[in-house]
Design an enzyme around this catalytic site. Structure first.
Site, PDB file in Angstrom:
ATOM      1  N   HIS A  60       0.671  -1.265   0.084  1.00  0.00           N
ATOM      2  CA  HIS A  60      -0.013   0.150  -0.103  1.00  0.00           C
ATOM      3  C   HIS A  60       0.822   1.128  -0.036  1.00  0.00           C
ATOM      4  O   HIS A  60       1.315   1.766   1.090  1.00  0.00           O
ATOM      5  CB  HIS A  60      -1.025  -0.048   1.102  1.00  0.00           C
ATOM      6  CG  HIS A  60      -2.017   0.924   1.117  1.00  0.00           C
ATOM      7  ND1 HIS A  60      -3.169   0.856   1.827  1.00  0.00           N
ATOM      8  CD2 HIS A  60      -2.206   2.091   0.692  1.00  0.00           C
ATOM      9  CE1 HIS A  60      -3.950   1.982   1.717  1.00  0.00           C
ATOM     10  NE2 HIS A  60      -3.335   2.832   0.978  1.00  0.00           N
ATOM     11  N   HIS A  62       1.671   5.292  -2.151  1.00  0.00           N
ATOM     12  CA  HIS A  62       1.255   6.348  -3.112  1.00  0.00           C
ATOM     13  C   HIS A  62       2.368   6.706  -3.704  1.00  0.00           C
ATOM     14  O   HIS A  62       3.105   7.404  -2.842  1.00  0.00           O
ATOM     15  CB  HIS A  62       0.294   7.244  -2.578  1.00  0.00           C
ATOM     16  CG  HIS A  62      -0.999   6.671  -1.995  1.00  0.00           C
ATOM     17  ND1 HIS A  62      -2.078   6.222  -2.386  1.00  0.00           N
ATOM     18  CD2 HIS A  62      -1.269   6.221  -0.673  1.00  0.00           C
ATOM     19  CE1 HIS A  62      -3.143   5.957  -1.771  1.00  0.00           C
ATOM     20  NE2 HIS A  62      -2.560   5.751  -0.645  1.00  0.00           N
ATOM     21  N   PHE A  63       2.638   6.627  -4.793  1.00  0.00           N
ATOM     22  CA  PHE A  63       3.889   7.332  -5.663  1.00  0.00           C
ATOM     23  C   PHE A  63       3.459   8.239  -6.658  1.00  0.00           C
ATOM     24  O   PHE A  63       3.957   8.559  -7.486  1.00  0.00           O
ATOM     25  CB  PHE A  63       4.703   6.088  -6.103  1.00  0.00           C
ATOM     26  CG  PHE A  63       5.457   5.274  -5.268  1.00  0.00           C
ATOM     27  CD1 PHE A  63       5.841   5.343  -3.991  1.00  0.00           C
ATOM     28  CD2 PHE A  63       6.577   4.347  -6.065  1.00  0.00           C
ATOM     29  CE1 PHE A  63       6.378   4.938  -3.209  1.00  0.00           C
ATOM     30  CE2 PHE A  63       7.173   3.535  -5.005  1.00  0.00           C
ATOM     31  CZ  PHE A  63       7.348   3.716  -3.821  1.00  0.00           C
ATOM     32  N   ARG A  64       2.502   9.058  -6.599  1.00  0.00           N
ATOM     33  CA  ARG A  64       1.940  10.110  -7.147  1.00  0.00           C
ATOM     34  C   ARG A  64       2.570  10.356  -8.688  1.00  0.00           C
ATOM     35  O   ARG A  64       2.392  11.657  -9.084  1.00  0.00           O
ATOM     36  CB  ARG A  64       2.750  11.468  -6.299  1.00  0.00           C
ATOM     37  CG  ARG A  64       2.406  11.352  -4.812  1.00  0.00           C
ATOM     38  CD  ARG A  64       0.848  11.219  -4.534  1.00  0.00           C
ATOM     39  NE  ARG A  64       0.804  11.380  -3.111  1.00  0.00           N
ATOM     40  CZ  ARG A  64      -0.313  10.997  -2.435  1.00  0.00           C
ATOM     41  NH1 ARG A  64      -1.383  10.402  -3.038  1.00  0.00           N
ATOM     42  NH2 ARG A  64      -0.415  11.135  -1.231  1.00  0.00           N
ATOM     43  N   ASP A 151      -8.751   2.757  -3.296  1.00  0.00           N
ATOM     44  CA  ASP A 151      -8.313   3.234  -2.354  1.00  0.00           C
ATOM     45  C   ASP A 151      -8.239   5.071  -2.198  1.00  0.00           C
ATOM     46  O   ASP A 151      -7.939   5.574  -3.181  1.00  0.00           O
ATOM     47  CB  ASP A 151      -6.769   3.088  -1.875  1.00  0.00           C
ATOM     48  CG  ASP A 151      -6.362   3.714  -0.755  1.00  0.00           C
ATOM     49  OD1 ASP A 151      -7.086   3.539   0.194  1.00  0.00           O
ATOM     50  OD2 ASP A 151      -5.135   4.337  -0.836  1.00  0.00           O
ATOM     51  N   HIS A 178     -10.657   0.710   1.195  1.00  0.00           N
ATOM     52  CA  HIS A 178     -10.658   1.670   2.026  1.00  0.00           C
ATOM     53  C   HIS A 178     -12.097   1.738   2.483  1.00  0.00           C
ATOM     54  O   HIS A 178     -13.212   2.072   1.778  1.00  0.00           O
ATOM     55  CB  HIS A 178     -10.275   2.884   1.249  1.00  0.00           C
ATOM     56  CG  HIS A 178     -10.247   4.125   2.230  1.00  0.00           C
ATOM     57  ND1 HIS A 178      -9.109   5.018   2.203  1.00  0.00           N
ATOM     58  CD2 HIS A 178     -10.902   4.388   3.152  1.00  0.00           C
ATOM     59  CE1 HIS A 178      -9.145   6.057   3.063  1.00  0.00           C
ATOM     60  NE2 HIS A 178     -10.286   5.649   3.601  1.00  0.00           N
ATOM     61  N   ASN A 277      -6.224   9.622   6.517  1.00  0.00           N
ATOM     62  CA  ASN A 277      -7.524   8.815   6.334  1.00  0.00           C
ATOM     63  C   ASN A 277      -7.528   7.226   6.231  1.00  0.00           C
ATOM     64  O   ASN A 277      -6.631   6.787   5.525  1.00  0.00           O
ATOM     65  CB  ASN A 277      -8.333   8.943   5.179  1.00  0.00           C
ATOM     66  CG  ASN A 277      -8.388  10.623   4.922  1.00  0.00           C
ATOM     67  OD1 ASN A 277      -8.697  11.352   5.808  1.00  0.00           O
ATOM     68  ND2 ASN A 277      -8.544  10.927   3.659  1.00  0.00           N
ATOM     69  N   ASP A 304       0.947   2.740   3.763  1.00  0.00           N
ATOM     70  CA  ASP A 304      -0.067   3.739   3.249  1.00  0.00           C
ATOM     71  C   ASP A 304       0.941   5.023   3.032  1.00  0.00           C
ATOM     72  O   ASP A 304       0.361   6.202   3.330  1.00  0.00           O
ATOM     73  CB  ASP A 304      -1.170   3.957   4.053  1.00  0.00           C
ATOM     74  CG  ASP A 304      -2.205   5.183   3.369  1.00  0.00           C
ATOM     75  OD1 ASP A 304      -2.062   5.218   2.279  1.00  0.00           O
ATOM     76  OD2 ASP A 304      -3.036   5.516   4.179  1.00  0.00           O
TER      77      ASP A 304
HETATM   78  O1  LIG Z   1      -6.369   6.558   1.742  1.00  0.00           O
HETATM   79  C1  LIG Z   1      -5.761   7.739   1.967  1.00  0.00           C
HETATM   80  C2  LIG Z   1      -5.145   8.255   0.762  1.00  0.00           C
HETATM   81  C3  LIG Z   1      -3.869   8.836   0.887  1.00  0.00           C
HETATM   82  C4  LIG Z   1      -3.345   9.815  -0.227  1.00  0.00           C
HETATM   83  O2  LIG Z   1      -2.914  11.043   0.077  1.00  0.00           O
HETATM   84  O3  LIG Z   1      -3.334   9.412  -1.307  1.00  0.00           O
HETATM   85  N1  LIG Z   1      -3.881   9.654   2.291  1.00  0.00           N
HETATM   86  C5  LIG Z   1      -4.598   9.366   3.080  1.00  0.00           C
HETATM   87  O4  LIG Z   1      -4.803   9.662   4.297  1.00  0.00           O
HETATM   88  N2  LIG Z   1      -5.196   8.077   2.933  1.00  0.00           N
END
Ligand SMILES: O=C1C[C@@H](C(=O)O)NC(=O)N1
Length: 423
Positions: A60, A62-64, A151, A178, A277, A304
Site C-alpha cells: 500500500h 502512493h507514488f504520485r 483506495d 478503503h 484517512n 499507506d
Molecule cells: O487513503 C488515503 C489516501 C492517501 C493519499 O494521500 O493518497 N492519504 C490518506 O490519508 N489516506
C-alpha cells in the site's frame, strides 16, 4: 556478481528459520544458506549483530506519478522504499490520471520497471473512481495490474462492490478497499473524538469505518470472493474481521504502523502531519489492533505511504490533505511498538511484512531460500536512534520526525544488487 553475507541472524518466516549463518548470492538468486560459507571472489558483507531477513513488501504505497510529481516520483518513492528495507511495493491507483485504463497503467509500469526495486500497481475498481462504472478488469490484468482498488475513495454503493467482487472472483483477482462511509463523516482525517471537538469540528467517527466494513465483509462472504481490508483503525473493525473470518469470508486485514503506534493526541502535537484517512484513534483501538496482530486476525502491516509537500500541509487542519509518509519508519515502528514490548516476536513482525503480503498477491518474494530471489534486508534490531528531518522520499510529512525509535536498516539488496546502504 556474487555477494557473501557473513555471520548474520538469518530469519525466514516462511520456513521458521532463525539462526546465525551465512548467505551466498549469485546473480539475482540466493544459492546457499548455512554456516561457514566461502566464496573467494564474492563481495563480503559482515552482518555480525545484524538481522538478515527477506526484503520487506509493502502492499500500500502512493507514488504520485503520473500527475503529482511535486509530491513524489516513482524514482524518489523507490529510493524511500529501499531506504526502509522494502524490495517490493504495490502502488495505489490514485495518480493523475487515475490508473483506470490499460494504456496509463502500462506507461506507469514501464517507468516503474527502471527502478532498482520491484514496483507493482493495482488498477482502479471503478472508472476514474466514479464509484459506479467498473473498469475493464481483464484489460487491466493483461496490462500488469496485480489487483484492484479505489483506495482513498470508499465504494459507497453496495451493489457496485458486489458486482466488483463477482468480477474479481471470475478473473481470480483481489480487491483491496478503503472503508470510510463519507455520509457519516464531518471533516476527514481526524478522529471524531476529544481532539476534533477541542479543535471545534466534527471529525471522522469509527462507525464510518466499521459499519462499511461489516457490510463489505458480509458481501465478500456471500460472493466467496477475496477481499483485502486496508488500514484498519478501529477496535470494532478488528472484532468484525475476526468474526467474518470465522464465518468463512475470504478476507484479509491490514494495519499501518501509525495506527498501532500513536493516537489522536498526535494531532495536537504534530498538527497536519498527523492527519490521515482513516484517522489516528484512541489507545483502546490500539489495544484491539495489537490483539488482532497477535491472533492473526490482522495479516499484514502496510505503510499507506502518502507524500504531500510542506506547503500543502502548512495550512489549517481542516483544509490540509490527509496522509503521511511511512516507508522509512515502518520497520522501526514495528520494532519499537510491537517487538520491544513483546507484543509480537521478531519472526511474527517479519511475517506480516514479508510472507503474508507476498501471499496476498502470490508474489515470488518474501522468503529466503536456496534458489529463491536475492531480495534481502539487513538491519540492526536493537539500536535506538532519532528519526531524521529529511528522507529519501521527496516529502517530509511524518509525525515521527525527531522521535526516538528502535532499529536501523543497514543494507537493502534487490535482485542480488545492493540498492541501499546506510550512510
Ligand atoms: O487513503 C488515503 C489516501 C492517501 C493519499 O494521500 O493518497 N492519504 C490518506 O490519508 N489516506
Amino acid at each position: 556478481m556474487s555477494l557473501l553475507i557473513k555471520n548474520g541472524r538469518i530469519i525466514d518466516p516462511k520456513s521458521a528459520y532463525d539462526q546465525i549463518a551465512d548467505l551466498l548470492v549469485e546473480g539475482d538468486k540466493i544459492v546457499k544458506i548455512g554456516p561457514n560459507l566461502t566464496a573467494p571472489k564474492a563481495e563480503v558483507i559482515d552482518a555480525t549483530g545484524l538481522v538478515v531477513a527477506p526484503g520487506l513488501i509493502d502492499v500500500h504505497v502512493h507514488f504520485r506519478e503520473p500527475g503529482q510529481t511535486h509530491k513524489e516520483t516513482i524514482h524518489t518513492g523507490a529510493k524511500a522504499a529501499a531506504a526502509g528495507g522494502f524490495t517490493t511495493v504495490v502502488m495505489m491507483a490514485n495518480t493523475q490520471p487515475i490508473l483506470s485504463e490499460a494504456g496509463v497503467l502500462k506507461e506507469t509500469l514501464a517507468l516503474a520497471q527502471k527502478e532498482a526495486i520491484h514496483i507493482k500497481a493495482v488498477g482502479s475498481i471503478t472508472q476514474a473512481f466514479d464509484g459506479s462504472n467498473l473498469t475493464d478488469f481483464e484489460a487491466l490484468l493483461e496490462a500488469g495490474a496485480v489487483g484492484f482498488s479505489d483506495d482513498g475513495i470508499p465504494l459507497t454503493n453496495a451493489g457496485v462492490l458486489r458486482q466488483a467482487l463477482q468480477k474479481a472472483l471470475k478473473t481470480n483477482s483481489l480487491l483491496s478497499i478503503h472503508e470510510e462511509d463519507p455520509n457519516l463523516i464531518g471533516t476527514l482525517g481526524v478522529n471524531d473524538g476529544e481532539v476534533a471537538h477541542q479543535c471545534g469540528f466534527t471529525g471522522a467517527p469509527t462507525v464510518s469505518e466499521y459499519s462499511m466494513l461489516a457490510r463489505d465483509a458480509m458481501i465478500a462472504y456471500e460472493t466467496g470472493a477475496r477481499l483485502h481490508l486496508q488500514h484498519l483503525s478501529a477496535g470494532e473493525s478488528v472484532e468484525l474481521v475476526r468474526f467474518a473470518k470465522k464465518l468463512g469470508a475470504k478476507i484479509t486485514g491490514e494495519v499501518t504502523p501509525q495506527h498501532f503506534s500513536i493516537t489522536e493526541q498526535a494531532v495536537l502535537e504534530q498538527g497536519t502531519n498527523a492527519k490521515l484517512n482513516p484517522p489516528l484513534r484512541r489507545q483502546t483501538d490500539i489495544e484491539k489492533i495489537i490483539l488482532g496482530l497477535q491472533d492473526g486476525t490482522i495479516d499484514i502491516i502496510a505503510t499507506d505511504h502518502a507524500p504531500h509537500t510542506h506547503e500543502e500541509k502548512a495550512v489549517a487542519l481542516q483544509q490540509a490533505p490527509s496522509g503521511m509518509i511511512g516507508l522509512e519508519t515502518s520497520l522501526q515502528l514495528g520494532l519499537t511498538h510491537l517487538v520491544a514490548p513483546k507484543h509480537l516476536t521478531l519472526m511474527e513482525l517479519l511475517q506480516k511484512m514479508t510472507t503474508n503480503p507476498a501471499d496476498l498477491y502470490q508474489f515470488d518474494a518474501g522468503y529466503l531460500a536456496e534458489n529463491g530471489p536475492a531480495d534481502i534486508v539487513l538491519f540492526d534490531s536493537e539500536n535506538d536512534y532519532q528519526v531524521a528531518e529529511t528522507f529519501d522520499s521527496k516529502a517530509t510529512n511524518s509525525p515521527f520526525i525527531n522521535q526516538k525509535v528502535r532499529g536501523q536498516v543497514k543494507y537493502t539488496i534487490c535482485n542480488g544488487k545492493i540498492v541501499y546502504t546506510q550512510k
